[in-house]
Design a protein around this motif. Sequence first.
Motif: not given
Length: 260
Positions: A214-234
């Motif tokens: 997360t010190r230089f958050e790329t797209l895939q790291v961001y996607l992984y961090s959002q895995r517990t949010t809404s499935g529609h959003f992911t």
Amino acid sequence: MPKPPLSARFTIWVLVALLATPIAVTLVYSLAASWGAHILPSGFSLQWYAQLWSDSRFLAAFGRSLLVCLAALVLSLALILPALFVVFYYFPKLKGLMNLLVLMPFAVPPVVSSVGLLQLYAGGPLPLAGTPWILVLCYFTLSLPFMYRALANNLEAINLHDLMDAAHLLGAGTTRAFLQVVLPNIRNGLLSALFLAFSFLFGEFVFANLLVGTRFETLQVYLYSQRTTSGHFTSAMVMSYFLFIGLATWVALRLQSRRA
């Protein structure tokens, strides 16, 4: 051209259906306002895409991924093109050694490589751990096999020595012959190499997560961090990524067909 038999066409359609079904289901889920216990969604909405593309964190991660991938590709292209030309033109006996060297990044598991890189660059004269520079250099090595193999196939197909000899007979120097004769003949392979490497690096997660996180958050790291949010959003994130890669593929194919 003979018409393909019915069995061949059936096989192709089955393959297309198998590949398209997960994408279609993800697209429908990303557009569903809600989809619970019923077979069909209760309604459709663009709210998940609007929420995604208005998220400054997502846009920043998307931009970082683009920046890192493009920097790594420029660096690898600046190294691999001259190296390939020198090997194929002056030292063809080194082709086997080059094939071995460029495949070495895939010989070590990513987790092991990441731990070694973190220990090596955690201190000393080059404290790169946790910075985007270590990710750029890592992606540079990962892109070399894609770049080398695609360009090497093109150089073997164009009779490099014959082209260079003809250019020398016409008065061109080696550098000018390479830039004005060899490069135009391998530009389709160059586009293919760039796109293959870009599509792989843009979706890479293990090195990005372990080396910078997360010190230089790329797209895939961001996607992984959002895995517990809404499935529609992911799902909207996954489809946005897929559409971007699809658009890049279309642009690459158009450029190849226009220059063919």
